[in-house]
Write an enzyme that holds these catalytic residues in place. Structure first.
Site, PDB file in Angstrom:
ATOM      1  N   PHE A  61       0.836  -1.195   0.000  1.00 35.88           N
ATOM      2  CA  PHE A  61       0.000   0.000   0.000  1.00 35.88           C
ATOM      3  C   PHE A  61       0.884   1.264   0.000  1.00 35.88           C
ATOM      4  CE2 PHE A  61      -2.285   3.317   2.484  1.00 35.88           C
ATOM      5  CZ  PHE A  61      -3.207   3.623   1.502  1.00 35.88           C
ATOM      6  N   LYS A 112       9.356   2.847   6.959  1.00 38.96           N
ATOM      7  CA  LYS A 112       8.680   3.108   8.224  1.00 38.96           C
ATOM      8  C   LYS A 112       9.330   2.356   9.387  1.00 38.96           C
ATOM      9  CE  LYS A 112       4.151   3.618  10.286  1.00 38.96           C
ATOM     10  NZ  LYS A 112       2.704   3.563  10.086  1.00 38.96           N
ATOM     11  N   MET A 155       2.137  33.571 -22.883  1.00 40.43           N
ATOM     12  CA  MET A 155       3.353  33.125 -23.556  1.00 40.43           C
ATOM     13  C   MET A 155       3.026  32.155 -24.690  1.00 40.43           C
ATOM     14  SD  MET A 155       6.518  33.460 -23.755  1.00 40.43           S
ATOM     15  CE  MET A 155       7.387  34.165 -22.387  1.00 40.43           C
TER      16      MET A 155
HETATM   17  C1  FAD Z   1       9.647  31.323 -20.413  1.00 46.73           C
HETATM   18  C2  FAD Z   1      11.123  31.316 -20.208  1.00 46.73           C
HETATM   19  C3  FAD Z   1      11.923  32.182 -20.944  1.00 46.73           C
HETATM   20  C4  FAD Z   1      13.302  32.230 -20.712  1.00 46.73           C
HETATM   21  N1  FAD Z   1      14.042  33.177 -21.390  1.00 46.73           N
HETATM   22  C5  FAD Z   1      15.334  33.372 -21.028  1.00 46.73           C
HETATM   23  C6  FAD Z   1      16.095  34.463 -21.551  1.00 46.73           C
HETATM   24  O1  FAD Z   1      15.627  35.243 -22.368  1.00 46.73           O
HETATM   25  N2  FAD Z   1      17.365  34.634 -21.119  1.00 46.73           N
HETATM   26  C7  FAD Z   1      17.941  33.796 -20.201  1.00 46.73           C
HETATM   27  O2  FAD Z   1      19.085  34.026 -19.808  1.00 46.73           O
HETATM   28  N3  FAD Z   1      17.256  32.744 -19.713  1.00 46.73           N
HETATM   29  C8  FAD Z   1      15.975  32.513 -20.087  1.00 46.73           C
HETATM   30  N4  FAD Z   1      15.266  31.478 -19.526  1.00 46.73           N
HETATM   31  C9  FAD Z   1      15.957  30.604 -18.554  1.00 46.73           C
HETATM   32  C10 FAD Z   1      16.750  29.494 -19.230  1.00 46.73           C
HETATM   33  O3  FAD Z   1      15.874  28.453 -19.578  1.00 46.73           O
HETATM   34  C11 FAD Z   1      17.848  28.944 -18.265  1.00 46.73           C
HETATM   35  O4  FAD Z   1      17.260  28.536 -17.071  1.00 46.73           O
HETATM   36  C12 FAD Z   1      18.893  29.971 -17.928  1.00 46.73           C
HETATM   37  O5  FAD Z   1      19.303  30.675 -19.069  1.00 46.73           O
HETATM   38  C13 FAD Z   1      20.094  29.307 -17.278  1.00 46.73           C
HETATM   39  O6  FAD Z   1      20.830  30.243 -16.577  1.00 46.73           O
HETATM   40  P1  FAD Z   1      22.369  30.064 -16.239  1.00 46.73           P
HETATM   41  O7  FAD Z   1      23.136  29.859 -17.500  1.00 46.73           O
HETATM   42  O8  FAD Z   1      22.725  31.192 -15.395  1.00 46.73           O
HETATM   43  O9  FAD Z   1      22.473  28.652 -15.512  1.00 46.73           O
HETATM   44  P2  FAD Z   1      22.001  28.079 -14.119  1.00 46.73           P
HETATM   45  O10 FAD Z   1      20.942  27.088 -14.383  1.00 46.73           O
HETATM   46  O11 FAD Z   1      21.762  29.105 -13.112  1.00 46.73           O
HETATM   47  O12 FAD Z   1      23.305  27.214 -13.795  1.00 46.73           O
HETATM   48  C14 FAD Z   1      24.343  27.703 -13.051  1.00 46.73           C
HETATM   49  C15 FAD Z   1      25.697  27.275 -13.612  1.00 46.73           C
HETATM   50  O13 FAD Z   1      26.676  27.730 -12.677  1.00 46.73           O
HETATM   51  C16 FAD Z   1      27.424  26.643 -12.190  1.00 46.73           C
HETATM   52  N5  FAD Z   1      27.703  26.868 -10.785  1.00 46.73           N
HETATM   53  C17 FAD Z   1      26.908  26.649  -9.716  1.00 46.73           C
HETATM   54  N6  FAD Z   1      27.518  27.013  -8.576  1.00 46.73           N
HETATM   55  C18 FAD Z   1      28.732  27.472  -8.926  1.00 46.73           C
HETATM   56  C19 FAD Z   1      29.840  27.975  -8.189  1.00 46.73           C
HETATM   57  N7  FAD Z   1      29.808  28.115  -6.858  1.00 46.73           N
HETATM   58  N8  FAD Z   1      30.947  28.332  -8.866  1.00 46.73           N
HETATM   59  C20 FAD Z   1      31.006  28.188 -10.235  1.00 46.73           C
HETATM   60  N9  FAD Z   1      29.989  27.732 -10.963  1.00 46.73           N
HETATM   61  C21 FAD Z   1      28.862  27.376 -10.330  1.00 46.73           C
HETATM   62  C22 FAD Z   1      26.607  25.408 -12.459  1.00 46.73           C
HETATM   63  O14 FAD Z   1      27.454  24.286 -12.598  1.00 46.73           O
HETATM   64  C23 FAD Z   1      25.872  25.776 -13.741  1.00 46.73           C
HETATM   65  O15 FAD Z   1      26.639  25.473 -14.878  1.00 46.73           O
HETATM   66  C24 FAD Z   1      13.904  31.371 -19.766  1.00 46.73           C
HETATM   67  C25 FAD Z   1      13.102  30.474 -19.068  1.00 46.73           C
HETATM   68  C26 FAD Z   1      11.718  30.457 -19.258  1.00 46.73           C
HETATM   69  C27 FAD Z   1      10.894  29.506 -18.455  1.00 46.73           C
HETATM   70  C1  TPP Z   2       3.382  23.087 -15.595  1.00 50.61           C
HETATM   71  C2  TPP Z   2       3.488  23.764 -16.908  1.00 50.61           C
HETATM   72  N1  TPP Z   2       2.626  23.477 -17.903  1.00 50.61           N
HETATM   73  C3  TPP Z   2       2.701  24.111 -19.096  1.00 50.61           C
HETATM   74  C4  TPP Z   2       3.680  25.039 -19.330  1.00 50.61           C
HETATM   75  C5  TPP Z   2       3.773  25.755 -20.678  1.00 50.61           C
HETATM   76  N2  TPP Z   2       3.523  27.190 -20.524  1.00 50.61           N
HETATM   77  C6  TPP Z   2       4.515  28.094 -20.443  1.00 50.61           C
HETATM   78  S1  TPP Z   2       3.973  29.652 -20.198  1.00 50.61           S
HETATM   79  C7  TPP Z   2       2.363  29.158 -20.206  1.00 50.61           C
HETATM   80  C8  TPP Z   2       1.248  30.136 -20.010  1.00 50.61           C
HETATM   81  C9  TPP Z   2       1.274  30.839 -18.720  1.00 50.61           C
HETATM   82  O1  TPP Z   2       0.120  31.624 -18.612  1.00 50.61           O
HETATM   83  P1  TPP Z   2      -0.067  32.681 -17.450  1.00 50.61           P
HETATM   84  O2  TPP Z   2       0.298  32.080 -16.163  1.00 50.61           O
HETATM   85  O3  TPP Z   2      -1.410  33.281 -17.569  1.00 50.61           O
HETATM   86  O4  TPP Z   2       1.073  33.735 -17.788  1.00 50.61           O
HETATM   87  P2  TPP Z   2       1.159  34.805 -18.998  1.00 50.61           P
HETATM   88  O5  TPP Z   2       2.066  34.196 -20.024  1.00 50.61           O
HETATM   89  O6  TPP Z   2      -0.199  35.040 -19.523  1.00 50.61           O
HETATM   90  O7  TPP Z   2       1.779  35.999 -18.361  1.00 50.61           O
HETATM   91  C10 TPP Z   2       2.280  27.766 -20.409  1.00 50.61           C
HETATM   92  C11 TPP Z   2       1.020  27.009 -20.504  1.00 50.61           C
HETATM   93  C12 TPP Z   2       4.584  25.287 -18.264  1.00 50.61           C
HETATM   94  N3  TPP Z   2       5.600  26.155 -18.405  1.00 50.61           N
HETATM   95  N4  TPP Z   2       4.456  24.675 -17.073  1.00 50.61           N
END
Ligand code: FAD
Ligand code: TPP
Ligand code: MG
Lengths: 577, 163
Positions: free
Chosen positions: A112, A162, A477
């Site tokens: 379970f 557990k 988005m």
């Molecule tokens: C809708 C959406 C849009 C996005 N648009 C963008 C965008 O326009 N621009 C953008 O930049 N991102 C964007 N992102 C985020 C993107 O997906 C990544 O998460 C992000 O770019 C990663 O950031 P980072 O390279 O700083 O890495 P992180 O994920 O922050 O990784 C950190 C790095 O640093 C290293 N590190 C950790 N600790 C240490 C330490 N003490 N010393 C040395 N190194 C260390 C790790 O090994 C790793 O390589 C978006 C995300 C979403 C959800």
């Molecule tokens: C759990 C999850 N499901 C689906 C997505 C894909 N997704 C990225 S942005 C977005 C819409 C978000 O809508 P809202 O929260 O209203 O934000 P807005 O873009 O309108 O500011 C979706 C469905 C996701 N990022 N995370």
């Protein structure tokens, strides 16, 4: 004296200095809950869904730098945390998740609420453990915290059957542990650092690109000193915002898909790129074949597997940002070489031209609330000093663009996994870590509904979080992509049958507000912030079809940004084109 | 390029699945994998054969090194090494074939380790190429069952992979 596994568990947390555990009880964790009941040093925060517990612990960790702790039961308890664990994993956040498990004698019997917790979480943890003997419990817990918080941080799961929590043994919490297969490098190779500094000093068009690693490594002070010492432009990833003060003139904004024109253009044109604690994510690089065509690249990262993963690097430096930056600063100060003044001046002139395009400008309106305007006001009223969590979508990008973070750990969002539902529980964690500070959750009407149940947790613990719901009645988005790439076929991205957020907030015992006039934005925010001890849910009815700009579409290079229609016509762009 | 990666792993239940999981999660190719405990019962030795470009192999070794169960790792293909694989094969051995199978087995320095009036079971060790050649020589017809161990490998010289 012999203690039960459950008592040992609680002692371990206490001796580890754990303040809060975010959790939800169930059969397999009942012994532990009983032990928690009998003490008051380790405080337990009851969430309403285990996903919320993982995100809350994550928000606690991101905002404080201390590991977040989660306690859930077996089976559905642990499967509910998987999204939260994966979220922490993708952003390298130190959390330790303890899950109850069925008794050792039942493991493998489809008992379970049995699920293979170690197997299910394996791909999204830094490491995980199944504790089979109470004699190993304390040491395993010590190892879990050690692994989660050192090197490249990440989530660790400890699965505890557990019967192990009922068995007795002597309690001893080790002061330290060493693992023969795990010794993260921290000191960078001095020869490599020297080579890097040489290259950095010779740069004519330098660019410093930093990420979440600077925040995780508590090195924003060193980064700020390093950048200012050189006078080079600095950009941050979405995860790195706040590591370098956004109001510093050397800061050129975020880079990447929704980064600024100047940051992306400077990336494209630079001749030396210094990447620090950033992992060349595809949202940053755009089309790889077009990425930084002129640059010689230095990359500092604690994880060797981040280096040359997506982009080949000329000078890799494996080490913690903290140590490496210290060494670099020292070398720069000692070096007889100085940055090439004339070249740097010409470079800044070019960057300032790009800047003059003012790529983030948007069309103001006095009829409909512009989401950007809400965030600008929020920034102004909180003086850039709030802890801002966000969900995922357009609102997340606007918050990143318009809230200028001058300090690390203030901007809390899910970048790597992009988890909708993260914002509210993360705000809970941040508020526990920083009682008395302003915590704001910027969200959308779709995202907020994914962990809305946590409003109840906020009530129970009187958390005065301010929720800024940018309600565009769309999964904005998704709608934006459908507008651009699917000929405006808005397939299932419309949010129909939305709840009345005022009533919803009120039914949970909070204050709800709806704001639909631009002229009311400031007043509403002020009023909300005056309610210092209440959670206020501000439902801003915003422009439905506003888009996030600039944008780099799939397959495009960093220099091929699509600009806002209101910026496309400027003289600056014509000149640059 | 084909690479032979040798690992010392913690001899714990989850270790093997962590390695296997890494390969499937990241889409790396895995040609063969052998694993058994070493003279130190807390450690097991794994020989893993994979293929990929230099960049992929670099990522594979980095990712493997990142696993907490991996204590040591070496890419044996970077230096001189010896590679051996064992084949156990059961072949029909009746009438005229009986002599022929024995003769072929002798040529390849195989050993017949079990005999019935209808079949021989042969043990053969060598490089993968040698085993392939033996199988080809036998032809498909008479083969009842084939078991291959996958390669084990060790570096040449007096240095060893240990703690
Ligand atoms: C809708 C959406 C849009 C996005 N648009 C963008 C965008 O326009 N621009 C953008 O930049 N991102 C964007 N992102 C985020 C993107 O997906 C990544 O998460 C992000 O770019 C990663 O950031 P980072 O390279 O700083 O890495 P992180 O994920 O922050 O990784 C950190 C790095 O640093 C290293 N590190 C950790 N600790 C240490 C330490 N003490 N010393 C040395 N190194 C260390 C790790 O090994 C790793 O390589 C978006 C995300 C979403 C959800
Ligand atoms: C759990 C999850 N499901 C689906 C997505 C894909 N997704 C990225 S942005 C977005 C819409 C978000 O809508 P809202 O929260 O209203 O934000 P807005 O873009 O309108 O500011 C979706 C469905 C996701 N990022 N995370
Ligand atoms: Mg929306």
């Amino acid at each position: 004296m012999e203690l039960t596994g459950a008592e040992i568990f609680v002692r371990c947390l206490r001796d580890e200095g754990v303040e809060y555990v975010f959790g939800y009880p169930g059969g397999a964790s009942l012994h532990i809950y009983d032990a928690l009941y009998k003490q008051d040093e380790v405080k337990h925060v009851l969430v309403r869904h285990e996903q919320g517990a993982a995100h809350a612990a994550d928000g606690y960790a991101r905002s404080s730098g201390k590991p977040g702790v989660v306690l859930v039961t077996s089976g559905p308890g642990v499967t509910n945390t998987v999204t939260g664990i994966a979220t922490a994993y993708m952003d390298s956040i130190p959390i330790v998740v303890f899950s109850g498990q069925v008794a050792t004698s039942l493991i493998g019997n489809d008992a379970f609420q049995e699920v293979d917790a170690v197997g299910i979480t394996r791909p999204c943890v830094k490491h995980n453990f199944l504790v089979k003997d109470v004699k190993n419990l304390a040491e395993t817990i010590k190892k879990a915290f050690y692994i989660a918080t050192t090197g490249r941080p990440g989530p660790v799961v400890v699965d505890i059957p557990k019967d192990v929590t009922a068995h007795k043994t002597e309690y001893h919490y080790p002061k330290s542990v060493s693992l023969r297969s795990y010794s993260p490098v921290t000191k960078g190779h001095s020869g490599q650092i020297r080579k890097a500094v040489d290259l950095i000093m010779q740069a004519k068009r330098p660019m410093i690109y930093t990420g979440g690693g600077v925040i995780l490594g508590e090195s924003s002070k060193q980064l700020t000193e390093f950048v200012r010492l050189l006078g080079y432009p600095c950009t941050n990833t979405l995860m790195g915002l706040g590591a370098f003060p956004a109001t510093d003139p050397l800061f050129v904004g975020m880079l990447g898909m929704h980064g600024t024109y100047e940051a992306n253009m400077a990336m494209h044109e630079c001749d030396v790129l210094v990447a620090i604690g950033a992992r060349f994510d595809d949202r940053v690089t755009g089309e790889l074949s077009k990425f930084c065509p002129h640059a010689r690249i230095v990359h500092v990262d604690i994880d060797p597997s981040s280096i040359s993963k997506n982009v080949p690097v000329e000078i890799p430096i494996v080490g913690s940002v903290d140590n490496v930056l210290r060494d670099m600063i020292k070398l720069v100060k000692e070096s007889k070489q100085r940055p090439d003044k004339a070249a740097l001046q010409a470079w800044w002139k070019q960057i300032n031209e790009w800047r003059s395009l003012e790529c983030l400008k948007y069309e103001h309106s006095d009829k409909v609330i512009k989401p950007q305007a809400v965030l600008e006001k929020l920034y102004e009223l909180t003086r850039g000093d709030a802890f801002v969590t966000s969900d995922v979508g357009q609102h997340q990008m606007w918050a990143a663009q318009f809230y200028k973070f001058d300090k690390p750990r203030r901007w809390i969002n899910s970048g790597g996994l992009g988890t909708m539902g993260f914002g509210l529980p993360a705000a809970i964690g941040a508020q526990f870590a920083h009682p008395g500070e302003t915590v704001v959750c910027v969200t959308g009407e779709a995202s907020i509904q994914m962990c809305i149940q946590e409003l109840s947790t906020c009530k129970q613990y009187s958390l005065p979080i301010k929720i800024v719901n940018l309600n565009n009645r769309y999964m904005g988005m998704v709608r934006q992509w459908q507008e651009f790439f699917y000929d405006r076929r808005y397939s299932h991205s419309y949010m129909d049958a939305l709840p009345d957020f005022i009533k919803l907030a009120e039914s949970y015992g909070h204050v709800g507000m709806q704001i639909d006039k631009p002229s009311d934005v400031e007043g509403a925010l002020k009023e909300a912030f005056k309610l210092k001890d209440r959670l206020v849910f501000m439902d801003f009815i915003t422009d439905q079809t506003e888009n996030v700009y600039p944008m780099i579409a799939a397959g495009k290079g960093q220099h091929e940004m699509q600009l806002s229609p209101c910026r496309r016509d400027t003289s600056a762009e014509r000149e640059l084109a | 390029m084909r690479h032979i990666i040798s690992l010392l792993l913690e001899n714990e239940s989850g270790a093997l699945s962590r390695v296997a999981g890494l390969f499937s999660a990241r889409g790396y190719n895995i040609e063969s994998l052998t694993v058994a405990a070493t003279e130190d019962p807390t450690l097991s030795r794994m020989t893993l054969v994979t293929r990929g470009s230099d960049e992929i192999i670099e990522q594979i070794t980095k990712q493997l090194n990142k696993l907490l169960d991996v204590v040591k790792l070496v890419d044996l293909t970077e230096g001189a090494h010896i590679e051996r694989e064992m084949l156990l094969i059961k072949v029909e051995a009746t009438d005229g074939a009986r002599e022929e199978v024995k003769r072929l087995s002798d040529i390849f320095r195989g050993r017949i380790i079990d005999v019935t009036d209808r079949a021989y079971t042969i043990e053969l060790t060598g490089t993968g190429d040698k085993l392939d050649a033996f199988l080809q020589t036998l032809g498909k017809a008479g083969i009842i069952e084939v078991v291959r161990s996958g390669p084990s490998a060790i570096a040449r010289g007096d240095k060893g992979l240990h703690l």
